[in-house]
Design a protein around this motif. Structure first.
Motif, short mmCIF file in Angstrom:
data_model
loop_
_atom_site.label_atom_id
_atom_site.label_comp_id
_atom_site.label_asym_id
_atom_site.label_seq_id
_atom_site.Cartn_x
_atom_site.Cartn_y
_atom_site.Cartn_z
N GLU A 1 0.83 -1.22 0.00
CA GLU A 1 0.00 0.00 0.00
C GLU A 1 0.86 1.26 0.00
O GLU A 1 0.50 2.27 -0.59
CB GLU A 1 -0.93 0.01 1.22
CG GLU A 1 -2.17 -0.87 1.07
CD GLU A 1 -3.05 -0.50 -0.12
OE1 GLU A 1 -3.23 0.70 -0.39
OE2 GLU A 1 -3.54 -1.44 -0.79
N ASP A 2 2.00 1.19 0.71
CA ASP A 2 2.86 2.38 0.84
C ASP A 2 4.09 2.29 -0.07
O ASP A 2 5.11 2.96 0.20
CB ASP A 2 3.29 2.54 2.31
CG ASP A 2 3.98 1.27 2.84
OD1 ASP A 2 3.91 0.22 2.17
OD2 ASP A 2 4.59 1.35 3.93
N GLY B 1 2.70 5.58 -3.10
CA GLY B 1 1.47 4.94 -2.66
C GLY B 1 0.76 4.23 -3.79
O GLY B 1 0.86 4.59 -4.96
N LYS B 2 0.01 3.19 -3.43
CA LYS B 2 -0.59 2.31 -4.43
C LYS B 2 -1.59 3.02 -5.34
O LYS B 2 -1.59 2.74 -6.55
CB LYS B 2 -1.26 1.15 -3.69
CG LYS B 2 -1.31 -0.12 -4.48
CD LYS B 2 -1.62 -1.31 -3.58
CE LYS B 2 -1.85 -2.56 -4.40
NZ LYS B 2 -2.01 -3.74 -3.54
N ARG C 1 -1.10 2.94 -9.28
CA ARG C 1 -2.15 2.41 -10.16
C ARG C 1 -2.42 3.35 -11.34
O ARG C 1 -2.51 2.91 -12.49
CB ARG C 1 -3.43 2.17 -9.36
CG ARG C 1 -4.50 1.44 -10.14
CD ARG C 1 -5.78 1.25 -9.32
NE ARG C 1 -6.78 0.55 -10.12
CZ ARG C 1 -7.02 -0.76 -10.05
NH1 ARG C 1 -6.35 -1.51 -9.21
NH2 ARG C 1 -7.91 -1.32 -10.84
N ASP D 1 5.02 -8.89 4.66
CA ASP D 1 3.90 -8.36 5.43
C ASP D 1 3.45 -9.36 6.51
O ASP D 1 3.91 -10.50 6.54
CB ASP D 1 2.74 -7.99 4.50
CG ASP D 1 2.93 -6.57 3.94
OD1 ASP D 1 3.83 -5.86 4.44
OD2 ASP D 1 2.20 -6.20 3.00
N LYS E 1 5.83 -8.09 -0.36
CA LYS E 1 5.27 -7.02 -1.19
C LYS E 1 6.39 -6.06 -1.59
O LYS E 1 7.31 -5.79 -0.80
CB LYS E 1 4.20 -6.24 -0.42
CG LYS E 1 2.97 -7.06 -0.07
CD LYS E 1 2.15 -7.43 -1.30
CE LYS E 1 0.94 -8.27 -0.93
NZ LYS E 1 0.22 -8.77 -2.13
#
Lengths: 158, 158
Positions: free
Chosen positions: B58-59, B72-73, B77, B138, B144
């Motif tokens: 996510e980060d 950030g994701k 994206r 994670d 990740k």
């Protein structure tokens, strides 16, 4: 009271203290790394090649834009020495964020750099870079840079 | 024989096994990461944006050449979606080396990539890159990507 109890207690305490790994103070390690990077940037402002080279591990890999990876300290030394001989060459950097593995033996930082060089017309050209560095704690307890990579980025606030 | 001895032995074995952290199989973790990267490259060849996005934390911070860091994701994206819409866009990569922290929660890889895009004249332009990726394990045990950085490099063997 049975005399064995204190002995058992002593054995247990000894064993338990022996098998607990010392906790890594990740915040302190991170702060130390940020300061190490700042200090290294100050050293880079000097012409002391030996002092500058002290930041890299023997097996470090430098990854400048536009050329193949520069692998190992001798090759990095040649690259740095050549850069220092460019007219008007200067470089400085500063760390922005740091993350340390819970074992305290690997870390990475996001940094930014700024370098200048004089072009063929005599004009000073400034290049801004974003940087990722990876660090390894060596057996002697000192952090050494193992990955030094950057690419171009627009001027901050520009 | 004193009946306490077996009890003490049981207590000691229990305590010692409880306080020994499970050893991380660094070679296996490294192999898993190399395979994860290869698999991710295969996923990148598809148009499945959700599947492609699963590789990043996510980060995560993506650091493409020439633009500011993509942090950030959600921002990553948008970047990936825009890239997929470029005419003739394709990208693949492969890992070359991996290093895993002894705690097994951080790792980095040196990789290489190759991407193509069709220029305004309709010609396919191929760009070769050298890559550094940083990975975090994670809480659910999955690796990740937290740093994804590359810059241009001459064509291998070119």
């Amino acid at each position: 009271m049975n005399r064995r109890v204190p002995l058992v207690a002593i054995v247990l305490v000894t064993l338990l203290s022996g098998c607990t790994r010392p906790a890594v103070d990740l915040e302190a390690e991170g702060e130390a790394l940020m300061q190490l990077s700042r200090d290294w940037s100050d050293v880079a402002a000097t012409n002391d090649l030996d002092a500058i080279m002290a930041g890299w591990a023997e097996d470090a890999v430098m990854m400048p834009p536009g050329i193949p990876a520069v692998e190992g300290k001798p090759a990095i030394r040649d690259y740095v020495e050549a850069a220092m001989q460019l007219p008007g060459f200067q470089i400085s950097w500063e760390p922005l964020t740091v993350h340390v593995a819970s074992s305290g033996d690997m870390a990475y930082m996001i940094e930014r750099n700024v370098s200048t060089v004089t072009d063929s017309s005599g004009n000073l050209v400034t290049t801004y870079g974003k940087v990722v560095t990876v660090w390894r704690k060596d057996a002697d307890g000192s952090w050494k840079n193992v990955i030094d990579m950057w690419n171009e980025t627009p001027q901050p606030g520009g």
